[in-house]
Design a protein around this motif. Structure first.
Motif, PDB file in Angstrom:
ATOM      1  N   GLN A  56     -45.927 -88.676  14.305  1.00  0.00           N
ATOM      2  CA  GLN A  56     -46.567 -88.410  15.666  1.00  0.00           C
ATOM      3  C   GLN A  56     -46.896 -89.763  16.459  1.00  0.00           C
ATOM      4  OE1 GLN A  56     -47.703 -84.986  17.206  1.00  0.00           O
ATOM      5  NE2 GLN A  56     -48.046 -83.838  15.146  1.00  0.00           N
ATOM      6  N   TYR A  57     -47.774 -90.756  15.420  1.00  0.00           N
ATOM      7  CA  TYR A  57     -48.351 -91.662  16.213  1.00  0.00           C
ATOM      8  C   TYR A  57     -47.632 -93.059  16.083  1.00  0.00           C
ATOM      9  CZ  TYR A  57     -52.063 -88.318  17.464  1.00  0.00           C
ATOM     10  OH  TYR A  57     -52.798 -87.293  17.978  1.00  0.00           O
ATOM     11  N   LYS A  58     -46.933 -93.047  14.764  1.00  0.00           N
ATOM     12  CA  LYS A  58     -46.373 -94.547  14.235  1.00  0.00           C
ATOM     13  C   LYS A  58     -44.958 -94.668  14.157  1.00  0.00           C
ATOM     14  CE  LYS A  58     -50.965 -95.222  11.945  1.00  0.00           C
ATOM     15  NZ  LYS A  58     -51.526 -95.629  10.568  1.00  0.00           N
ATOM     16  N   LEU A  65     -33.608 -88.721  11.921  1.00  0.00           N
ATOM     17  CA  LEU A  65     -33.618 -88.711  10.505  1.00  0.00           C
ATOM     18  C   LEU A  65     -32.176 -89.643  10.197  1.00  0.00           C
ATOM     19  CD1 LEU A  65     -34.425 -85.195   9.588  1.00  0.00           C
ATOM     20  CD2 LEU A  65     -35.907 -87.350   9.824  1.00  0.00           C
ATOM     21  N   HIS A  66     -32.496 -90.267   9.220  1.00  0.00           N
ATOM     22  CA  HIS A  66     -31.142 -91.358   8.764  1.00  0.00           C
ATOM     23  C   HIS A  66     -30.479 -90.331   7.763  1.00  0.00           C
ATOM     24  CE1 HIS A  66     -34.187 -94.581   9.815  1.00  0.00           C
ATOM     25  NE2 HIS A  66     -32.817 -94.987  10.443  1.00  0.00           N
ATOM     26  N   CYS A  72     -33.550 -82.985   4.185  1.00  0.00           N
ATOM     27  CA  CYS A  72     -34.794 -83.488   4.575  1.00  0.00           C
ATOM     28  C   CYS A  72     -35.856 -82.124   4.668  1.00  0.00           C
ATOM     29  CB  CYS A  72     -34.760 -84.161   5.960  1.00  0.00           C
ATOM     30  SG  CYS A  72     -33.809 -85.760   5.894  1.00  0.00           S
ATOM     31  N   GLU A  73     -34.958 -81.065   4.135  1.00  0.00           N
ATOM     32  CA  GLU A  73     -35.802 -79.616   4.393  1.00  0.00           C
ATOM     33  C   GLU A  73     -36.671 -79.850   3.339  1.00  0.00           C
ATOM     34  OE1 GLU A  73     -32.102 -77.086   5.830  1.00  0.00           O
ATOM     35  OE2 GLU A  73     -32.721 -76.995   3.659  1.00  0.00           O
ATOM     36  N   LEU A  74     -38.103 -79.236   3.738  1.00  0.00           N
ATOM     37  CA  LEU A  74     -39.111 -78.846   2.964  1.00  0.00           C
ATOM     38  C   LEU A  74     -38.691 -77.541   2.110  1.00  0.00           C
ATOM     39  CD1 LEU A  74     -42.197 -79.780   5.220  1.00  0.00           C
ATOM     40  CD2 LEU A  74     -40.985 -81.198   3.503  1.00  0.00           C
ATOM     41  N   PRO A  75     -39.384 -77.293   1.147  1.00  0.00           N
ATOM     42  CA  PRO A  75     -39.494 -76.011   0.187  1.00  0.00           C
ATOM     43  C   PRO A  75     -39.333 -74.670   1.241  1.00  0.00           C
ATOM     44  CG  PRO A  75     -40.636 -77.580  -0.985  1.00  0.00           C
ATOM     45  CD  PRO A  75     -40.547 -78.103   0.627  1.00  0.00           C
ATOM     46  N   GLN A  91     -38.023 -83.391  17.141  1.00  0.00           N
ATOM     47  CA  GLN A  91     -37.470 -82.094  16.377  1.00  0.00           C
ATOM     48  C   GLN A  91     -37.895 -82.012  15.207  1.00  0.00           C
ATOM     49  OE1 GLN A  91     -33.216 -82.970  16.861  1.00  0.00           O
ATOM     50  NE2 GLN A  91     -32.931 -81.340  18.462  1.00  0.00           N
ATOM     51  N   PHE A  92     -37.924 -83.125  14.267  1.00  0.00           N
ATOM     52  CA  PHE A  92     -38.448 -83.116  12.978  1.00  0.00           C
ATOM     53  C   PHE A  92     -40.334 -82.695  13.090  1.00  0.00           C
ATOM     54  CE2 PHE A  92     -40.484 -85.047   8.919  1.00  0.00           C
ATOM     55  CZ  PHE A  92     -39.767 -84.155   8.102  1.00  0.00           C
ATOM     56  N   ILE A  93     -40.821 -83.014  14.097  1.00  0.00           N
ATOM     57  CA  ILE A  93     -42.255 -82.802  14.135  1.00  0.00           C
ATOM     58  C   ILE A  93     -42.379 -81.248  14.604  1.00  0.00           C
ATOM     59  CG2 ILE A  93     -44.384 -83.086  15.904  1.00  0.00           C
ATOM     60  CD1 ILE A  93     -43.347 -86.107  15.806  1.00  0.00           C
TER      61      ILE A  93
END
Length: 408
Positions: A56-58, A65-66, A72-75, A91-93
């Motif tokens: 979000q900040y950095k 996403l590369h 890159c999905e979380l469980p 979108q990832f956020i």
């Protein structure tokens, strides 16, 4: 048991009926979700005021996403089907926010951990923030590999007249229009920031201090990473590397002629051994070929107006951007623990670096991105669930009970 130190009578003390998770990034969220799915409560401590604060900040505005989203999905929860193959930063956020909501994960924000230590007398982890000491049988370190920016030592940097920033505060090339910018670092961030600067009519000069593998993000319409993963199911690692390098040469040409020397070790083997990720090109290489991005050798020293390079060149610059990556911050707060090395990484490599002694776990330190995070999160939750079933309290409805020590 005396749960608070006498000299800290103002400190709140909290017994956590379940694991303490330090960090509310993707790693912390993943393991909290897996625990919740197994019926084990937890508490997530986050130093910032939001989840995924690094994202979000950095991160810079143009970041995507590369790797394709399936890697890159979380469980337990995939990306929305409407998301593109390579989701954007925003979108990832939003995906992580949806994820936290689905599993009712409510981190305690503004809880920067100052110290965490195992109390052998009571066999509990004591995790102290500015105003609270949390205690639990289990501690899960989820601050990850990228907790703090790496700021390199460059001779004479204090003399430079212009701004010097790390990519953690870089947002857009719009702030550098018509400037001559020195970008120190040639990883994915260095390449993409240089590309972004080009799109805003700046003149980036990218310092390449070490060897680097550059691969196309896609080969013949397929994700390079996905292609490599499929090959690894059938072929030895070094054969896969040879195939990747041959195809990269066909797609990109000889990168060494552009000043981008390749390591002797192949890209996938190098990633496994050192954690160094190959650059997945999203357009920077064509700008290097056209001369819009200048490749420079290492900096010998900075001057008031610019830099002297190891090859004898001297150039003037308006700004400097340090694309020098991040590091773990674990050694600064986790005390009396030999599970992590001096760099804040587990001493035991993947796939066995997720579990230590005395109820200590780590997630997000695999050097294998979100795939490694997902794998470790599932293992940790399953391991704690077994202990919870055998030894845990029968009543696990409340995740924690706050106990206060009144000031005498």
């Amino acid at each position: 048991m005396n749960s608070c130190k006498e000299e800290e009578q103002q400190l709140k003390c909290a017994w956590v009926n379940g694991p303490i998770i330090v960090g509310a990034g993707p790693s912390g969220l993943a393991v909290a979700a897996c625990l919740a799915d197994n019926g084990v409560p937890s508490i997530v401590l986050e130093k910032s005021n939001c989840i995924a604060s690094l994202w979000q900040y950095k991160t810079y505005d143009r970041l995507n996403l590369h790797l394709p989203k399936q890697f890159c999905e979380l469980p337990l929860m995939g990306f929305p089907k409407t998301f593109p193959k390579y989701p954007s930063k925003h979108q990832f956020i939003s995906y992580m926010e949806l994820y936290a909501n689905k599993f009712s994960i409510e981190p305690r924000f503004s809880q920067s951990v100052e110290t965490a230590v195992f109390d052998s007398d009571c066999e509990l982890w004591r995790v102290q923030t500015k105003d609270t000491e949390y205690m639990s049988r289990w501690l899960i370190v989820a601050t990850g590999e990228n907790a703090e920016p790496v700021i390199p030592v460059i001779s004479g940097i204090e003399k430079f007249h212009g701004p010097v920033i790390h990519t953690s505060v870089y947002k857009s090339g719009a702030d550098f229009i018509n400037q001559k910018v020195l970008v120190v670092g040639c990883g994915n961030s260095g390449m993409e920031v240089s590309l972004d600067l080009c799109s805003h009519n700046a003149s980036p000069h990218m310092v390449v201090r070490n060897t680097v593998h550059v691969l196309p993000r896609e080969m013949f319409g397929f994700s390079t990473f996905g292609f490599a993963m499929e090959l690894l199911k059938w072929l030895p690692l070094r054969i896969v590397d040879k195939v990747l390098l041959r195809m990269a040469h066909l797609n990109l040409g000889n990168t060494e002629q552009l000043g981008l020397r390749r390591p002797k070790t192949g890209p996938m083997e190098l990633k496994n051994v050192t954690g160094r990720t190959p650059v997945l090109d999203v357009g920077a290489l064509s700008q290097i070929k056209s001369g819009n991005i200048k490749v420079m050798e290492g900096v010998k020293e900075m001057t008031r107006r610019g830099a002297r390079f190891v090859d004898g060149q001297e150039k003037e610059f308006d700004s400097i951007i340090l694309a020098t990556g991040y590091k773990s911050n674990v050694p600064s707060w986790l005390k009396c623990c030999d599970f992590f090395n001096e760099e804040g990484m587990p001493k035991t490599p993947f796939p066995n670096g997720w579990k230590g002694d005395k109820g200590l776990y780590s997630v997000g330190f695999t050097r294998k991105g979100l795939l490694g995070t997902a794998s470790d999160a599932v293992k940790i939750a399953n391991d704690i669930c077994k202990q919870w079933t055998v030894k845990g309290p029968k009543n696990c409805c409340n995740a924690h009970i706050i106990l206060r020590r009144e000031t005498q």
